[in-house]
Scaffold this active site. Structure first.
Site, PDB file in Angstrom:
ATOM      1  N   GLU A 108       0.846  -1.355  -0.289  1.00  0.00           N
ATOM      2  CA  GLU A 108      -0.061  -0.018   0.093  1.00  0.00           C
ATOM      3  C   GLU A 108       0.993   1.343  -0.048  1.00  0.00           C
ATOM      4  O   GLU A 108       0.661   1.880   0.879  1.00  0.00           O
ATOM      5  CB  GLU A 108      -0.911  -0.052   1.355  1.00  0.00           C
ATOM      6  CG  GLU A 108      -1.720  -1.193   1.378  1.00  0.00           C
ATOM      7  CD  GLU A 108      -2.930  -0.958   2.281  1.00  0.00           C
ATOM      8  OE1 GLU A 108      -2.957  -0.081   3.046  1.00  0.00           O
ATOM      9  OE2 GLU A 108      -3.999  -2.068   2.353  1.00  0.00           O
TER      10      GLU A 108
ATOM     11  N   GLU B  30      -5.003  -8.847   1.429  1.00  0.00           N
ATOM     12  CA  GLU B  30      -5.788  -8.601   2.582  1.00  0.00           C
ATOM     13  C   GLU B  30      -7.040  -8.217   2.501  1.00  0.00           C
ATOM     14  O   GLU B  30      -7.267  -7.650   1.465  1.00  0.00           O
ATOM     15  CB  GLU B  30      -5.148  -7.258   3.318  1.00  0.00           C
ATOM     16  CG  GLU B  30      -3.635  -7.159   3.622  1.00  0.00           C
ATOM     17  CD  GLU B  30      -3.178  -6.209   4.237  1.00  0.00           C
ATOM     18  OE1 GLU B  30      -3.928  -5.021   4.753  1.00  0.00           O
ATOM     19  OE2 GLU B  30      -1.743  -5.695   4.358  1.00  0.00           O
TER      20      GLU B  30
HETATM   21  C1  FCB Z   1      -4.147  -2.056   5.812  1.00  0.00           C
HETATM   22  C2  FCB Z   1      -2.676  -2.412   6.209  1.00  0.00           C
HETATM   23  C3  FCB Z   1      -2.554  -3.351   7.267  1.00  0.00           C
HETATM   24  C4  FCB Z   1      -3.765  -2.942   8.206  1.00  0.00           C
HETATM   25  C5  FCB Z   1      -5.096  -3.261   7.401  1.00  0.00           C
HETATM   26  C6  FCB Z   1      -6.139  -3.089   8.626  1.00  0.00           C
HETATM   27  O1  FCB Z   1      -4.018  -0.929   5.185  1.00  0.00           O
HETATM   28  O2  FCB Z   1      -1.733  -2.954   5.290  1.00  0.00           O
HETATM   29  O3  FCB Z   1      -1.104  -3.316   7.800  1.00  0.00           O
HETATM   30  O4  FCB Z   1      -3.379  -2.095   9.229  1.00  0.00           O
HETATM   31  O5  FCB Z   1      -5.129  -2.172   6.895  1.00  0.00           O
END
Ligand code: FCB
Length: 784
Positions: free
Chosen positions: A159, A360
């Protein structure tokens, strides 16, 4: 319902990141990172103590049956100064971790940069410096040389959008900069670092390499119902601009080797374009094997001429970021599983050659540990709904190779510290004990059958609670609704059973079977102690958010017995879907009667009788504790408290917090009771001073009382704070205008109002709702 199975070879896994779980930030030669500095020791150590417990954590993953584990490498563990000297013991850790994973049959996926830049590099300019990109490539090589023989999937960055813009524009993440120019320059250097890192990995023979982007569909409120809706020109422009800033700024350079044409003028305006050198985009656009996609929530915007830019989105002038009329997670992120499908459809259409991995996806909800487990039905439902959306996208042809859940463990959620719970495994941060939540057991089953079950996760019912508590359904129902006619013992037994089972009263079911009115009552009982600002915020936000969700608001005043009857008749007649009740201070029979109608009710303020009627409140006890500790820290040992009126729950909580802090400090209390106004605060202060002539500090449970105490001190010839320190509570406007200005505890007014509106929306949506208690903040001024 059909079972939904996934393609053969689909990879199921979990994700974590170094700073969020490892702890051991000063062990074995690790250098500090920008997150150690930013968090300033408030958290980070010991986090999940994973550095020492990694073998146990691998065992946990093995038990869950995951095929892949995405972790990140801490740059400053490997290169304490960011470049140059390699720290052998730091590398050894990842070596051990990888071996342990392979022994357990789990494929290690390494992310090289998950936001924890070595502080030494930050001191040299961090991501605003081009050198940092070169150092990154060297670092990538060092890590690969050590574990590349056993790791075949690599992600350069996690990110970069968040790291660049929350870190450098809004400043809510490390390194906490607030410069739009720095943010754009950093974003470019991160992209360049990705490209150079990729070259370093490739040169060494990496099998599969890519980058992880946080992608969100950008929509207008109107498009939430129908994404294909044609937009008026201004809205279409707002959507395109935010999409360029959030998504295309990263997608296009990485996958097409170019910046979007509509982005460059935005960058040029604040940062110029000199930082983008000839040839950079060729490096950045080097082919990747896999695009990691993190998906949590959509972005909803519309045009709003004159609106200032959102600090996290420089270039977003004239765009309004809208709240979304859907249920949200505890993080406040709207839940929209179809958003994942929109992202994937877009990737299939625009970058059809790209293989994707969901790197994620997950959710923060309030968890309750109930003896034998954590019954996190909300998290399970969230994950299940997103997997169904993903399954549908696969049918449409999305090239998704796997799904990595965020996160294995409850961990440090960046600026929010430990209070966010994204894990499917609960971590007790005092003992470091791990406990599988129900969502972990559910995920294990998903993995085992390579798909979703026929049945959706089921909620316990009223009957289950009654059976567990050994009482009748009627008793459970009375407790749930906050009726006074239940003995404290029975109430306690029922509430314990509710907690253990994770029972959620499903009031919304009623409005689903009957018809929806799309109307909501906002019931105000006035007056409320010092609550003017709060009431107006409540009216503003509740109306704004609920109207945004298509609800009509009926404002009702509950000031007489007749008005109470009228309100009950209105609600019982099915005229509204839900009620927001702002009860007066003190016990309120109206709350109980409304709850009994079965229509979802949410309350402002913790009610006197414990029940399952959800409320929004502030952490009164915590605030009073902080205020008292502050006095102790300033060396005050003889502290009196002025509190009142004692029938208010908030005041009781504030007193409890004060007493707890005194107790911790080994001190005995000196209490004077008061009413509401300054006069009674003054009288209480005089009483305290005459009973305890050596008093050197006073904590008052409201600013009004504290202002009375200030006046009494002046009359007694005492100098504040030299002779007497004074702290209030509420941070009302007058608190900053007293002489000297008053130290006090600030309550988040707008946040409370917003939370109240969201809580009702979640209830209307049939979601799990838990009461919300917002943190307070000590505001230190001249009286202490
Ligand atoms: C994302 C991050 C991760 C965590 C989630 C909730 O943006 O990559 O580290 O904080 O959100």
């Amino acid at each position: 319902m059909r079972t939904a199975s996934f393609p053969e070879g689909f990879v199921w896994g979990v994700s974590t990141s170094a700073f969020q779980i490892e702890g051991a930030t000063d062990q074995d030669g690790r250098g500090p990172s920008i997150w150690d500095t930013f968090a300033a020791g408030a958290y980070g150590d010991p986090a999940c103590d994973h550095y020492r417990r990694y073998a146990d954590d691998v065992r946990l993953m093995q038990d869950l049956g995951v095929a892949a584990y995405r972790f990140s490498v801490s740059w400053s563990r490997v290169l304490p100064e960011g470049h140059g000297r390699v720290n052998g013991p730091g590398l050894d850790f990842y070596d051990r971790l990888v071996d342990e994973l392979l022994r357990a049959g789990i494929a290690p996926y390494a992310t090289l940069y998950h936001w924890d830049l070595p502080q030494a590099l930050q001191d040299g300019g961090g991501w605003t410096s081009r050198d940092t990109a070169r150092h990154f490539a060297d670092y990538a090589g060092v890590v690969y040389d050590r574990i590349g023989d056993r790791v075949d999937t690599w992600f350069t960055f996690n990110e970069p959008q968040v790291a660049a813009f929350l870190g450098h524009a809004s400043g809510v993440h490390a390194p906490g900069r607030r410069s739009a120019a720095d943010a754009f320059v950093s974003a470019h250097h991160m992209l360049l670092a990705h490209g150079l890192g990729l070259e370093a990995l490739r040169a060494r023979g990496a099998a599969r390499a890519g980058v992880v982007l946080n992608l969100s569909p950008v929509l207008t409120p109107a498009q939430l119902g129908d994404v294909s809706l044609d937009l008026p020109e201004e809205d279409a422009e707002a959507v395109a601009r935010i999409d360029a800033l959030h998504n295309r700024q990263f997608l296009e350079p990485v996958l097409r080797g170019r910046y979007p044409a509509d982005l460059l003028p935005l960058v040029e305006k604040v940062a110029g374009l000199d930082h983008i050198h000839d040839g950079d985009l060729d490096v950045i656009g080097g082919p990747i094997d896999l695009l990691g996609v993190n998906y949590y929530t959509p972005i909803v915007v519309r045009a709003q001429p004159g609106a200032p830019a959102d600090p996290a989105f420089p270039g977003s002038e004239g765009v309004l970021f809208c709240s979304v009329p859907t249920a949200v997670t505890a993080m406040g992120w709207p839940i929209m599983p179809s958003g994942l499908s929109l992202v994937l459809r877009r990737l299939s259409e625009e970058y059809p050659e790209t293989d994707v991995m969901i790197t994620e996806n997950g959710a923060d909800f309030v968890d309750v540990v109930a003896g034998d487990g954590v019954h996190d039905i909300e998290r399970m439902s969230f994950l299940e709904e997103h997997l169904r959306a993903l399954r549908a996208s696969l049918d449409e042809g999305a090239r998704v190779r796997g799904y990595l859940l965020w996160s294995l463990l409850d961990c440090v959620e960046w600026a929010d510290g430990y209070r966010r719970k994204f894990g499917i495994v609960h971590v007790d941060f005092t003992t470091q004990r791990r406990l599988l939540k129900d969502s972990a057991l559910w995920y294990r089953d998903v993995i085992k059958r390579n798909g979703l079950g026929a049945e959706r996760p089921k909620r316990p019912t009223l009957e289950t609670v009654a059976a567990r508590a050994g009482v009748s359904r009627a008793t459970v129902s009375r407790v749930v609704n906050g009726e006074a006619s239940v003995s404290p013992e029975a109430r306690a037994v029922v509430l314990r059973a509710v907690q253990e089972l994770g029972y959620v009263p499903n009031a919304a079911a009623r409005s689903l079977v009957t018809q929806r009115t799309d109307s909501v009552a906002l019931v105000l009982s006035v007056p409320r102690n010092g609550g003017d600002a709060l009431i107006s915020a409540v009216v503003q936000y509740v109306t704004g958010v609920l109207e945004g969700a298509g609800k009509q608001i009926t404002l009702m005043l509950a000031d007489t017995a007749e008005s109470h009857r009228r309100i009950i008749r209105h609600v019982e007649a099915g005229q509204v879907d839900g009620v927001v009740l702002v009860p007066p201070d003190g016990p309120d029979p109206l709350a109980e009667r409304l709850a009994r109608t079965g229509v979802p009710v949410v309350l402002l303020g913790r009610p006197a009788i414990a029940s399952l009627v959800p409320y929004v409140d502030v952490d009164n006890a915590g605030g009073a504790k902080a205020a008292t500790r502050h006095l102790l820290d300033r060396g005050r040992r003889r502290i009196g408290v002025i509190c009142g009126p004692m029938d208010l729950v908030a005041v009781q909580d504030r007193l409890a917090g004060h007493l707890a802090a005194l107790h911790e400090g080994g001190l005995r209390p000196a209490i004077a009771l008061a009413g509401l106004d300054r006069q009674s605060g003054g009288a209480a202060a005089r009483e305290l001073l005459s009973g305890h002539p050596d008093l050197n500090a006073v904590f008052a449970t409201s600013d009004e009382l504290a202002i009375g105490a200030l006046e009494a001190a002046r009359e007694a010839g005492l100098q504040v704070p030299r002779d007497l320190a004074i702290v209030g509570f509420d941070d009302v406007h007058a608190a900053s205008c007293t002489t000297p200005p008053l130290t006090t505890v600030r309550v988040p007014t707008a946040d409370q109002a917003l939370a109240l509106a969201r809580l009702l929306l979640s209830r209307l949506d049939g979601r799990h709702t838990t009461s919300v208690v917002l943190p307070t903040r000590l505001v230190v001024r001249a009286t202490t």
